[in-house]
Design an enzyme around this catalytic site. Structure first.
Site, PDB file in Angstrom:
ATOM      1  N   LYS A  82     -18.114  -5.679   8.722  1.00 39.83           N
ATOM      2  CA  LYS A  82     -16.857  -6.434   8.853  1.00 39.83           C
ATOM      3  C   LYS A  82     -15.988  -5.759   9.897  1.00 39.83           C
ATOM      4  O   LYS A  82     -15.521  -4.643   9.686  1.00 39.83           O
ATOM      5  CB  LYS A  82     -16.143  -6.428   7.477  1.00 39.83           C
ATOM      6  CG  LYS A  82     -15.304  -7.646   7.221  1.00 39.83           C
ATOM      7  CD  LYS A  82     -14.871  -7.673   5.764  1.00 39.83           C
ATOM      8  CE  LYS A  82     -13.365  -7.773   5.635  1.00 39.83           C
ATOM      9  NZ  LYS A  82     -12.881  -7.498   4.296  1.00 39.83           N
ATOM     10  N   SER A 128      -3.054  -7.736   2.987  1.00 41.69           N
ATOM     11  CA  SER A 128      -3.328  -7.534   4.415  1.00 41.69           C
ATOM     12  C   SER A 128      -3.748  -8.838   5.075  1.00 41.69           C
ATOM     13  O   SER A 128      -3.401  -9.101   6.222  1.00 41.69           O
ATOM     14  CB  SER A 128      -4.431  -6.488   4.599  1.00 41.69           C
ATOM     15  OG  SER A 128      -4.006  -5.260   4.106  1.00 41.69           O
ATOM     16  N   HIS A 130       0.845  -1.205   0.000  1.00 46.48           N
ATOM     17  CA  HIS A 130       0.000   0.000   0.000  1.00 46.48           C
ATOM     18  C   HIS A 130       0.878   1.252   0.000  1.00 46.48           C
ATOM     19  O   HIS A 130       0.595   2.221  -0.708  1.00 46.48           O
ATOM     20  CB  HIS A 130      -0.898   0.047   1.245  1.00 46.48           C
ATOM     21  CG  HIS A 130      -1.920  -1.039   1.327  1.00 46.48           C
ATOM     22  ND1 HIS A 130      -2.063  -1.839   2.418  1.00 46.48           N
ATOM     23  CD2 HIS A 130      -2.874  -1.436   0.447  1.00 46.48           C
ATOM     24  CE1 HIS A 130      -3.062  -2.701   2.223  1.00 46.48           C
ATOM     25  NE2 HIS A 130      -3.562  -2.477   1.025  1.00 46.48           N
ATOM     26  N   ARG A 165      -1.668  -5.575  -8.548  1.00 45.49           N
ATOM     27  CA  ARG A 165      -0.511  -6.411  -8.179  1.00 45.49           C
ATOM     28  C   ARG A 165      -0.270  -7.499  -9.205  1.00 45.49           C
ATOM     29  O   ARG A 165       0.821  -7.683  -9.696  1.00 45.49           O
ATOM     30  CB  ARG A 165      -0.747  -7.026  -6.800  1.00 45.49           C
ATOM     31  CG  ARG A 165      -0.830  -5.996  -5.705  1.00 45.49           C
ATOM     32  CD  ARG A 165      -1.370  -6.573  -4.437  1.00 45.49           C
ATOM     33  NE  ARG A 165      -2.735  -7.059  -4.643  1.00 45.49           N
ATOM     34  CZ  ARG A 165      -3.432  -7.753  -3.778  1.00 45.49           C
ATOM     35  NH1 ARG A 165      -2.898  -8.090  -2.644  1.00 45.49           N
ATOM     36  NH2 ARG A 165      -4.672  -8.124  -4.035  1.00 45.49           N
TER      37      ARG A 165
HETATM   38  N1  COA Z   1      -0.440  -3.703  -1.927  1.00 46.45           N
HETATM   39  C1  COA Z   1      -0.803  -4.537  -0.954  1.00 46.45           C
HETATM   40  N2  COA Z   1      -2.037  -5.028  -0.831  1.00 46.45           N
HETATM   41  C2  COA Z   1      -2.942  -4.628  -1.727  1.00 46.45           C
HETATM   42  C3  COA Z   1      -2.634  -3.746  -2.770  1.00 46.45           C
HETATM   43  C4  COA Z   1      -1.308  -3.283  -2.850  1.00 46.45           C
HETATM   44  N3  COA Z   1      -0.909  -2.450  -3.819  1.00 46.45           N
HETATM   45  N4  COA Z   1      -3.750  -3.554  -3.503  1.00 46.45           N
HETATM   46  C5  COA Z   1      -4.711  -4.291  -2.924  1.00 46.45           C
HETATM   47  N5  COA Z   1      -4.223  -4.936  -1.856  1.00 46.45           N
HETATM   48  C6  COA Z   1      -4.933  -5.885  -0.987  1.00 46.45           C
HETATM   49  C7  COA Z   1      -5.791  -5.254   0.060  1.00 46.45           C
HETATM   50  O1  COA Z   1      -5.068  -5.021   1.249  1.00 46.45           O
HETATM   51  C8  COA Z   1      -6.828  -6.309   0.257  1.00 46.45           C
HETATM   52  O2  COA Z   1      -6.233  -7.331   1.027  1.00 46.45           O
HETATM   53  P1  COA Z   1      -7.052  -8.330   1.939  1.00 46.45           P
HETATM   54  O3  COA Z   1      -8.237  -8.783   1.167  1.00 46.45           O
HETATM   55  O4  COA Z   1      -6.058  -9.355   2.158  1.00 46.45           O
HETATM   56  O5  COA Z   1      -7.403  -7.523   3.158  1.00 46.45           O
HETATM   57  C9  COA Z   1      -7.026  -6.910  -1.113  1.00 46.45           C
HETATM   58  O6  COA Z   1      -5.828  -6.626  -1.785  1.00 46.45           O
HETATM   59  C10 COA Z   1      -8.194  -6.348  -1.863  1.00 46.45           C
HETATM   60  O7  COA Z   1      -7.986  -4.958  -1.995  1.00 46.45           O
HETATM   61  P2  COA Z   1      -9.163  -4.008  -2.449  1.00 46.45           P
HETATM   62  O8  COA Z   1      -9.847  -4.586  -3.605  1.00 46.45           O
HETATM   63  O9  COA Z   1      -8.599  -2.651  -2.579  1.00 46.45           O
HETATM   64  O10 COA Z   1     -10.150  -4.154  -1.252  1.00 46.45           O
HETATM   65  P3  COA Z   1     -10.210  -3.347   0.046  1.00 46.45           P
HETATM   66  O11 COA Z   1     -11.036  -4.127   0.972  1.00 46.45           O
HETATM   67  O12 COA Z   1      -8.872  -2.938   0.543  1.00 46.45           O
HETATM   68  O13 COA Z   1     -11.010  -1.997  -0.393  1.00 46.45           O
HETATM   69  C11 COA Z   1     -12.859  -0.693  -1.273  1.00 46.45           C
HETATM   70  C12 COA Z   1     -12.217  -2.074  -1.076  1.00 46.45           C
HETATM   71  C13 COA Z   1     -12.863   0.116   0.008  1.00 46.45           C
HETATM   72  C14 COA Z   1     -12.077   0.060  -2.323  1.00 46.45           C
HETATM   73  C15 COA Z   1     -14.284  -0.966  -1.791  1.00 46.45           C
HETATM   74  O14 COA Z   1     -14.848  -2.019  -1.034  1.00 46.45           O
HETATM   75  C16 COA Z   1     -15.212   0.228  -1.682  1.00 46.45           C
HETATM   76  O15 COA Z   1     -15.066   1.178  -2.401  1.00 46.45           O
HETATM   77  N6  COA Z   1     -16.214   0.128  -0.777  1.00 46.45           N
HETATM   78  C17 COA Z   1     -17.195   1.178  -0.530  1.00 46.45           C
HETATM   79  C18 COA Z   1     -18.566   0.759  -1.100  1.00 46.45           C
HETATM   80  C19 COA Z   1     -18.613   1.071  -2.570  1.00 46.45           C
HETATM   81  O16 COA Z   1     -18.616   2.203  -2.989  1.00 46.45           O
HETATM   82  N7  COA Z   1     -18.659   0.002  -3.400  1.00 46.45           N
HETATM   83  C20 COA Z   1     -18.625   0.185  -4.842  1.00 46.45           C
HETATM   84  C21 COA Z   1     -19.966   0.053  -5.443  1.00 46.45           C
HETATM   85  S1  COA Z   1     -20.317  -1.614  -5.829  1.00 46.45           S
END
Ligand code: COA
Length: 163
Positions: free
Chosen positions: A41, A129, A17, A90
């Site tokens: 969650k 994560s 990140h 990634r």
């Molecule tokens: N380096 C390290 N880890 C990374 C990464 C990077 N460059 N990019 C992504 N990851 C990891 C994240 O830590 C996460 O890990 P985990 O599942 O092991 O915890 C995983 O990859 C998925 O990442 P991401 O897809 O970004 O999910 P997230 O849970 O971190 O975030 C939101 C998701 C917040 C962006 C998304 O759920 C959101 O926008 N929610 C609000 C509701 C909304 O508007 N939804 C859209 C309409 S459908």
């Protein structure tokens, strides 16, 4: 002014990140790191601690802000006057998901919001994560995955949570 939002759960923040945060802050005038407060969650780290850890890591950057948000990302983006979402890519597997989310967010925002994908640096492309949480659970060594400045905070918290 180009304001971008880097959204995520950051439970906890990893070197992967930080790679995206550091590089995005050079591309945009301002970067808002937005920590999702997901009521359904619980996560390992409470939201305010995730925000505090990220804030500590970015305090030397004057164009990065860290906040938490609830609800739809596109609605939150209006409140900070941002029209760009930055996400890290990634591996190929991330792409299909990000493609779908990008279309969703553009549609939801009436074409106001664009998503920019940044390729993760290869040395961090395997970090997540959830794997950090699993290593913590089994008392493994997280030093290669989490920024050095917050390792003690992460270890302290996980010890109290495991009882
Ligand atoms: N380096 C390290 N880890 C990374 C990464 C990077 N460059 N990019 C992504 N990851 C990891 C994240 O830590 C996460 O890990 P985990 O599942 O092991 O915890 C995983 O990859 C998925 O990442 P991401 O897809 O970004 O999910 P997230 O849970 O971190 O975030 C939101 C998701 C917040 C962006 C998304 O759920 C959101 O926008 N929610 C609000 C509701 C909304 O508007 N939804 C859209 C309409 S459908």
């Amino acid at each position: 002014m180009k304001i971008a939002v880097y959204p995520g759960s950051f439970d906890p923040i990893t070197l992967g990140h930080m790679d995206i945060i550091r590089r995005s802050a050079k591309v945009f005038d301002k970067l808002v790191v937005a920590v999702l407060c997901n009521v359904e969650k619980k996560g390992l780290f409470p939201i305010e601690e995730r925000v505090a850890m990220i804030s500590k890591l970015v305090e030397k950057y004057d164009n990065i802000e860290v906040v938490s948000f609830q609800g739809l990302l596109v609605d939150f983006m209006k409140t900070v006057d941002a029209q760009i979402i930055v996400k890290g890519l990634r591996v190929g597997l991330d792409f299909d998901y990000e493609l779908q989310m990008s279309h969703m967010n553009r549609k939801l925002s009436d074409d106001r919001v664009e998503t920019i994908l940044m390729m993760a640096s290869t040395e961090y492309s395997y970090i997540s994560s959830s794997s950090v949480r699993e290593i913590l659970h089994f008392k493994g060594d997280i030093r290669s995955f989490v920024p050095e400045e917050i390792i003690q905070d992460v270890l302290k918290k996980s010890e109290t949570m495991e009882g």
